[in-house]
Design a protein around this motif. Sequence first.
Motif, PDB file in Angstrom:
ATOM      1  N   GLY A  78      12.335   8.816   3.370  1.00 57.16           N
ATOM      2  CA  GLY A  78      12.520   9.310   4.731  1.00 57.16           C
ATOM      3  C   GLY A  78      11.295  10.081   5.200  1.00 57.16           C
ATOM      4  N   LEU A  79      11.294  10.428   6.481  1.00 64.00           N
ATOM      5  CA  LEU A  79      10.140  11.095   7.109  1.00 64.00           C
ATOM      6  C   LEU A  79       9.685  12.314   6.317  1.00 64.00           C
ATOM      7  CD1 LEU A  79       8.218  11.600   9.570  1.00 64.00           C
ATOM      8  CD2 LEU A  79      10.094  12.886  10.606  1.00 64.00           C
ATOM      9  N   TYR A  80      10.634  13.166   5.918  1.00 63.32           N
ATOM     10  CA  TYR A  80      10.238  14.446   5.327  1.00 63.32           C
ATOM     11  C   TYR A  80       9.716  14.259   3.899  1.00 63.32           C
ATOM     12  CZ  TYR A  80      12.434  15.924   9.586  1.00 63.32           C
ATOM     13  OH  TYR A  80      12.731  16.045  10.915  1.00 63.32           O
ATOM     14  N   GLN A  81      10.259  13.262   3.195  1.00 64.57           N
ATOM     15  CA  GLN A  81       9.750  12.961   1.845  1.00 64.57           C
ATOM     16  C   GLN A  81       8.319  12.413   1.943  1.00 64.57           C
ATOM     17  OE1 GLN A  81      12.089  10.069  -0.310  1.00 64.57           O
ATOM     18  NE2 GLN A  81      10.999  10.418  -2.215  1.00 64.57           N
ATOM     19  N   HIS A  82       8.069  11.538   2.922  1.00 65.24           N
ATOM     20  CA  HIS A  82       6.719  11.003   3.116  1.00 65.24           C
ATOM     21  C   HIS A  82       5.722  12.129   3.414  1.00 65.24           C
ATOM     22  CE1 HIS A  82       6.916   6.607   2.972  1.00 65.24           C
ATOM     23  NE2 HIS A  82       8.162   6.724   3.411  1.00 65.24           N
ATOM     24  N   MET A  83       6.138  13.091   4.228  1.00 64.50           N
ATOM     25  CA  MET A  83       5.225  14.183   4.592  1.00 64.50           C
ATOM     26  C   MET A  83       4.804  14.987   3.368  1.00 64.50           C
ATOM     27  SD  MET A  83       7.145  15.269   8.139  1.00 64.50           S
ATOM     28  CE  MET A  83       6.246  16.724   8.626  1.00 64.50           C
ATOM     29  N   LYS A  84       5.714  15.106   2.393  1.00 68.82           N
ATOM     30  CA  LYS A  84       5.429  15.898   1.192  1.00 68.82           C
ATOM     31  C   LYS A  84       4.642  15.123   0.143  1.00 68.82           C
ATOM     32  CE  LYS A  84       9.583  17.399  -0.059  1.00 68.82           C
ATOM     33  NZ  LYS A  84      10.731  17.370   0.876  1.00 68.82           N
ATOM     34  N   GLU A  85       4.830  13.793   0.074  1.00 66.72           N
ATOM     35  CA  GLU A  85       4.324  13.022  -1.077  1.00 66.72           C
ATOM     36  C   GLU A  85       3.445  11.843  -0.677  1.00 66.72           C
ATOM     37  OE1 GLU A  85       7.409  11.874  -3.878  1.00 66.72           O
ATOM     38  OE2 GLU A  85       8.658  13.529  -3.201  1.00 66.72           O
ATOM     39  N   ASN A  86       2.523  12.059   0.271  1.00 67.38           N
ATOM     40  CA  ASN A  86       1.674  10.956   0.718  1.00 67.38           C
ATOM     41  C   ASN A  86       0.912  10.283  -0.431  1.00 67.38           C
ATOM     42  OD1 ASN A  86       1.556  10.241   3.667  1.00 67.38           O
ATOM     43  ND2 ASN A  86       1.564  12.470   3.801  1.00 67.38           N
ATOM     44  N   LEU A  87       0.446  11.076  -1.382  1.00 70.58           N
ATOM     45  CA  LEU A  87      -0.318  10.510  -2.496  1.00 70.58           C
ATOM     46  C   LEU A  87       0.514   9.522  -3.313  1.00 70.58           C
ATOM     47  CD1 LEU A  87      -2.892  10.414  -4.219  1.00 70.58           C
ATOM     48  CD2 LEU A  87      -1.932  12.288  -5.574  1.00 70.58           C
ATOM     49  N   HIS A  88       1.765   9.894  -3.635  1.00 72.44           N
ATOM     50  CA  HIS A  88       2.614   9.006  -4.445  1.00 72.44           C
ATOM     51  C   HIS A  88       2.916   7.714  -3.701  1.00 72.44           C
ATOM     52  CE1 HIS A  88       4.248  12.778  -6.701  1.00 72.44           C
ATOM     53  NE2 HIS A  88       3.063  12.415  -7.108  1.00 72.44           N
ATOM     54  N   PHE A  89       3.187   7.837  -2.389  1.00 75.73           N
ATOM     55  CA  PHE A  89       3.485   6.629  -1.611  1.00 75.73           C
ATOM     56  C   PHE A  89       2.250   5.733  -1.522  1.00 75.73           C
ATOM     57  CE2 PHE A  89       7.033   9.323  -0.205  1.00 75.73           C
ATOM     58  CZ  PHE A  89       8.072   8.413  -0.365  1.00 75.73           C
ATOM     59  N   LEU A  90       1.083   6.326  -1.412  1.00 76.19           N
ATOM     60  CA  LEU A  90      -0.157   5.540  -1.374  1.00 76.19           C
ATOM     61  C   LEU A  90      -0.377   4.803  -2.691  1.00 76.19           C
ATOM     62  CD1 LEU A  90      -2.898   4.861   0.087  1.00 76.19           C
ATOM     63  CD2 LEU A  90      -3.849   6.792  -1.175  1.00 76.19           C
ATOM     64  N   ARG A  91      -0.377   5.535  -3.802  1.00 75.76           N
ATOM     65  CA  ARG A  91      -0.740   4.936  -5.094  1.00 75.76           C
ATOM     66  C   ARG A  91       0.279   3.878  -5.533  1.00 75.76           C
ATOM     67  NH1 ARG A  91      -1.541   8.249  -9.817  1.00 75.76           N
ATOM     68  NH2 ARG A  91      -2.948   6.574 -10.470  1.00 75.76           N
ATOM     69  N   ASP A  92       1.562   4.220  -5.450  1.00 79.69           N
ATOM     70  CA  ASP A  92       2.571   3.262  -5.920  1.00 79.69           C
ATOM     71  C   ASP A  92       2.564   1.985  -5.087  1.00 79.69           C
ATOM     72  OD1 ASP A  92       3.260   4.946  -7.917  1.00 79.69           O
ATOM     73  OD2 ASP A  92       5.255   5.451  -7.187  1.00 79.69           O
ATOM     74  N   ASN A  93       2.430   2.121  -3.776  1.00 75.36           N
ATOM     75  CA  ASN A  93       2.448   0.919  -2.941  1.00 75.36           C
ATOM     76  C   ASN A  93       1.181   0.091  -3.088  1.00 75.36           C
ATOM     77  OD1 ASN A  93       5.072   0.778  -1.492  1.00 75.36           O
ATOM     78  ND2 ASN A  93       4.507   2.845  -0.896  1.00 75.36           N
ATOM     79  N   LEU A  94       0.028   0.742  -3.264  1.00 73.95           N
ATOM     80  CA  LEU A  94      -1.197  -0.026  -3.537  1.00 73.95           C
ATOM     81  C   LEU A  94      -1.030  -0.854  -4.814  1.00 73.95           C
ATOM     82  CD1 LEU A  94      -4.057   2.545  -2.741  1.00 73.95           C
ATOM     83  CD2 LEU A  94      -3.550   0.440  -1.479  1.00 73.95           C
ATOM     84  N   LYS A  95      -0.444  -0.244  -5.843  1.00 72.87           N
ATOM     85  CA  LYS A  95      -0.257  -0.958  -7.123  1.00 72.87           C
ATOM     86  C   LYS A  95       0.737  -2.105  -6.961  1.00 72.87           C
ATOM     87  CE  LYS A  95      -1.162   3.087 -10.033  1.00 72.87           C
ATOM     88  NZ  LYS A  95      -0.490   4.163 -10.771  1.00 72.87           N
ATOM     89  N   ILE A  96       1.889  -1.828  -6.337  1.00 77.39           N
ATOM     90  CA  ILE A  96       2.908  -2.873  -6.153  1.00 77.39           C
ATOM     91  C   ILE A  96       2.308  -4.071  -5.415  1.00 77.39           C
ATOM     92  CG2 ILE A  96       5.031  -3.453  -4.878  1.00 77.39           C
ATOM     93  CD1 ILE A  96       5.932  -0.505  -5.391  1.00 77.39           C
ATOM     94  N   ASN A  97       1.623  -3.795  -4.315  1.00 72.37           N
ATOM     95  CA  ASN A  97       1.113  -4.889  -3.482  1.00 72.37           C
ATOM     96  C   ASN A  97       0.018  -5.668  -4.186  1.00 72.37           C
ATOM     97  OD1 ASN A  97       2.895  -3.942  -1.562  1.00 72.37           O
ATOM     98  ND2 ASN A  97       1.369  -2.675  -0.539  1.00 72.37           N
ATOM     99  N   ASP A  98      -0.881  -4.953  -4.875  1.00 68.94           N
ATOM    100  CA  ASP A  98      -1.942  -5.648  -5.595  1.00 68.94           C
ATOM    101  C   ASP A  98      -1.358  -6.491  -6.736  1.00 68.94           C
ATOM    102  OD1 ASP A  98      -4.828  -6.116  -6.005  1.00 68.94           O
ATOM    103  OD2 ASP A  98      -4.418  -5.190  -7.953  1.00 68.94           O
ATOM    104  N   ASN A  99      -0.388  -5.948  -7.450  1.00 66.56           N
ATOM    105  CA  ASN A  99       0.233  -6.697  -8.547  1.00 66.56           C
ATOM    106  C   ASN A  99       0.911  -7.964  -8.045  1.00 66.56           C
ATOM    107  OD1 ASN A  99      -0.602  -4.763 -10.366  1.00 66.56           O
ATOM    108  ND2 ASN A  99       1.362  -3.713 -10.493  1.00 66.56           N
ATOM    109  N   VAL A 100       1.655  -7.864  -6.965  1.00 64.67           N
ATOM    110  CA  VAL A 100       2.372  -9.035  -6.444  1.00 64.67           C
ATOM    111  C   VAL A 100       1.396 -10.070  -5.895  1.00 64.67           C
ATOM    112  CG1 VAL A 100       3.934  -9.823  -4.608  1.00 64.67           C
ATOM    113  CG2 VAL A 100       4.549  -7.834  -6.004  1.00 64.67           C
ATOM    114  N   LEU A 101       0.427  -9.632  -5.103  1.00 66.58           N
ATOM    115  CA  LEU A 101      -0.500 -10.595  -4.494  1.00 66.58           C
ATOM    116  C   LEU A 101      -1.404 -11.235  -5.544  1.00 66.58           C
ATOM    117  CD1 LEU A 101      -1.455  -8.739  -1.186  1.00 66.58           C
ATOM    118  CD2 LEU A 101      -0.104 -10.828  -1.408  1.00 66.58           C
ATOM    119  N   HIS A 102      -1.924 -10.421  -6.478  1.00 68.38           N
ATOM    120  CA  HIS A 102      -2.861 -11.009  -7.437  1.00 68.38           C
ATOM    121  C   HIS A 102      -2.148 -11.899  -8.452  1.00 68.38           C
ATOM    122  CE1 HIS A 102      -6.913 -11.568  -8.663  1.00 68.38           C
ATOM    123  NE2 HIS A 102      -6.590 -11.366  -9.929  1.00 68.38           N
TER     124      HIS A 102
END
Length: 324
Positions: A78-102
């Motif tokens: 949710g909005l408030y969780q994203h505001m607190k944890e931008n780094l985690h959302f960035l790193r985990d999603n970069l990894k997920i997307n790179d793993n799936v696409l590659h």
Amino acid sequence: MESGVKAGPMRVLVTGGSGLVGKAIEHVVLQEGGKLEGEEWIFLSSKDANLVDVGQTRAVFEKYRPTHVIHLAAKVGGLYQHMKENLHFLRDNLKINDNVLHTSHEMGVTKVVSCLSSCMFPDKTTYPIDETMIHNGPPHDSNFGYSRAKRMIDVQNRAYFQMYGRHYTAVIPTNVFGPHDNFSIENGHVLSALINKTYEAKEEGTTLNVCGSGAPRRQFMYSLDLGRLMIWVLREYEEIDPIILSVDEEDEVSIKEVVDMIVKALDFKGKIHFDTTQSDGQMKKTASNAKLRRYLPNFTFKTLEEGIKMTCDWFLANHDIART
């Protein structure tokens, strides 16, 4: 290499298959006769593989050997969780997307359709937003980590096409809601969180507290409509450039109008309080569906009122299994 040609049977792997959009696609494919002859559909959940891990991603692809992938899996909150944890959302999603696409590329997957998010559009922009404007400026600061990771899927899709001719593309849905959504009041999508809030206020006989002024405007789309459109994209849409999947601009509504529809659907008779000390987030993110309309001029979306009623009915009937 002619990636657009549909050769032989399609084996479609759907990541994030147990979420809101995955369940909608599953419903269209299995309940509404949306499956074509020779097609096989596999719906993955986070129990099948942790896609942040490249080894688990590869193992699940080797197990099912998909020819096509619909990539919905993401770390989201949710909005408030994203505001607190931008780094985690960035790193985990970069990894997920790179793993799936590659992994898709390495294993010769013909086509990947990834799901982007309308929150990745520039914060300072002109409206309506269209597909050409994704990278025109920084996204809203509240969830820049998640938004930037989503933008990178578009960058990767272009790069896989440039180097290998891969037909990897993406859709950008506006606000989606429906059965199987996350109805958590803290971390759910706005409309579904409001359904749960209204339900609880009715049960407890308390005031319905809505965060913010109720003035922000959004385009809401019923999940089964998105499911049908994503299947169309998988089969028919040949561009690498993403496509916005959204209801029409004139169907944009305020949060206050949504609250009124939910209150009516759940027959809530109590008091409603808009807490203006809470952040409103972006006031509007109006998106143009002109490109979609060029392809599908006659596609009819379920009305918001009808979609809300059906979602409320589902929530009441499945309250014990709904994500709250």
